[in-house]
Design a protein around this motif. Structure first.
Motif: not given
Length: 421
Positions: A302-303, A308, A312-313, A316, A322
């Motif tokens: 992922s980006k 970003e 990403n947090k 998670d 996800r």
């Protein structure tokens, strides 16, 4: 930008349309049943709309309307002055109370109008912790909403910070007036008979869902710039769109406005890569140019150009974050898309574009899913998560095929438009 909304209205006309929006929120959005309680959440700037909603709810027979207001300035004070360990805390007592109200038959109405960049300069770690704590606390109430146990709806109110994000070159007063006009138009309250307009629109969406349910595709295949994504559909999936009957028997429109038809993907059958076509405004952070890769249903790369760290947090948050909980098809020619506006608000932007959602699946998008246990839903492919976040992947350059049960591709959308059937 191709703005197709009318010029700012005079005070009398604005008041009339605000009243119509409130009536649509109660009669079309909630489909309020006589004797129901209503739980409302709204930003402080939405007080004029909330008062009209409250009036129409009582006229429709509500037994009690209770509103919880949020204040963005107070939210910022938490990030700037609050204890570090406080970001793992949420008002569980509040959400438990909401869940109790829903279990006792209350309807849910959310008025949204957040500043898209409210938390853009705050610590992403604190933002993620606060969001995770809130998501966990909210689950008892969210489960009843996502499971469609109750009638619920979301509508919008123009607020100064949001309006300036959409119309950055205009003075605040002009920007707010333009945003209100955009909301009125997209919500179909600028028509001679908004209730009749919604009846017609719902009939069109439901015709589309009938076609898709008859086809019973095994998967959808999205192709376009930066996108080659195969989304397997859950076993026994069911398409929805427009008005629907909640488990309590009340017919409601969960989103005002809405242009989508949507269903549940299979959490383990998503493969390929996809790029977002519009920014995602998530809890005050603007996440732009998302690009992710799926393998076996799970995001493995992922980006994003901006936001970003927050993305990403979010990914998670838990295992289900996800994986996909929703896929929706929206023609590029939808009224919201034709406006040429980027709203920085998922309620609107998702109705300008086909989209996917990370996280929690809707049990109503599984045949007989309302009576299934979590284990049974999971066996059909329905995802479970603390989050449900929509982001846009459709445009006039994206094609969509339906993949039949024997693997044959059939064109569904070309250049973002439905193929006639």
């Amino acid at each position: 930008m191709n703005e197709q909304f009318p010029k700012p209205l005079d005070a009398a006309s604005h008041a009339q349309l605000l009243d119509r929006l409130a009536e649509v929120a109660v009669r079309v959005g909630l489909g309020l049943k006589e004797g129901q309680e209503v739980v409302v959440t709204a930003p402080l700037d939405a007080v004029p709309l909330v008062r009209r909603i409250t009036e129409h709810a009582y006229k429709a027979g509500a037994s009690l309307v209770t509103t919880f207001f949020s204040d963005e300035e107070a939210t910022l004070m938490r990030y700037r002055h609050g204890r570090s360990d406080g970001f793992d805390t949420a008002a569980a007592w509040l959400y438990e109370g909401m869940a109790a109200a829903f279990r006792n038959g209350a309807a849910r109405l959310a008025v949204v109008g957040e500043d898209p960049s409210l938390l853009a300069k705050e610590d992403p770690e604190k933002v993620a912790r606060a969001n995770r704590a809130r998501s966990k606390a909210y689950m008892p109430a969210l489960g009843l909403i996502a499971g469609f146990d109750i009638n619920w709806t979301i509508v919008s109110a123009a607020t100064p910070a949001w309006a300036k994000a959409v119309f950055p070159d205009d003075p605040e007063e002009v920007a707010v007036a333009k945003l209100w006009n955009a909301i009125f138009s997209a919500s179909r309250v600028d028509t001679p008979d908004p209730i009749a307009a919604w009846d017609k629109h719902n009939a069109g969406l439901q015709a589309r869902t009938r076609m898709l349910n008859e086809k019973n595709y095994a998967a959808l295949h999205f192709r376009g710039p930066g996108t080659d994504l195969r989304v397997g559909l859950a076993d026994g999936h069911e398409w929805n769109g427009g008005s629907a009957r909640a488990k309590n028997g009340v017919v409601c429109n969960a989103n005002i406005p809405t242009e989508e038809v949507f269903t549940t993907p299979h959490k383990d059958r998503v493969d390929g890569y996809v790029t977002s076509t519009k920014p995602l405004s998530y809890n005050g952070t603007l996440i732009q140019d998302i690009a992710v890769t799926f393998e076996g249903g799970r995001i493995v790369e992922s980006k994003a150009r901006t936001g970003e760290a927050v993305l990403n947090k979010v990914l998670d948050t838990d295992e289900g974050a996800r994986r996909l909980g929703e896929v929706a098809l929206v023609p590029f020619s939808s009224p919201i898309s034709r406006s040429g506006l980027l709203f920085f608000n998922t309620l609107f932007d998702e109705n300008a574009s086909s989209h996917i959602a990370l996280g929690q699946a809707y049990s109503k998008c599984i045949r007989d899913g309302g009576g299934m246990s979590e284990e049974e839903l999971a066996s059909r492919g329905a995802n479970k998560s603390l989050i449900h976040i929509d982001w846009m992947i459709g445009s006039d350059k994206v094609d969509v095929d339906g993949i039949t049960q024997d693997g044959t591709p059939e064109p569904l959308m070309r250049g973002g438009e439905w193929v006639s059937r």
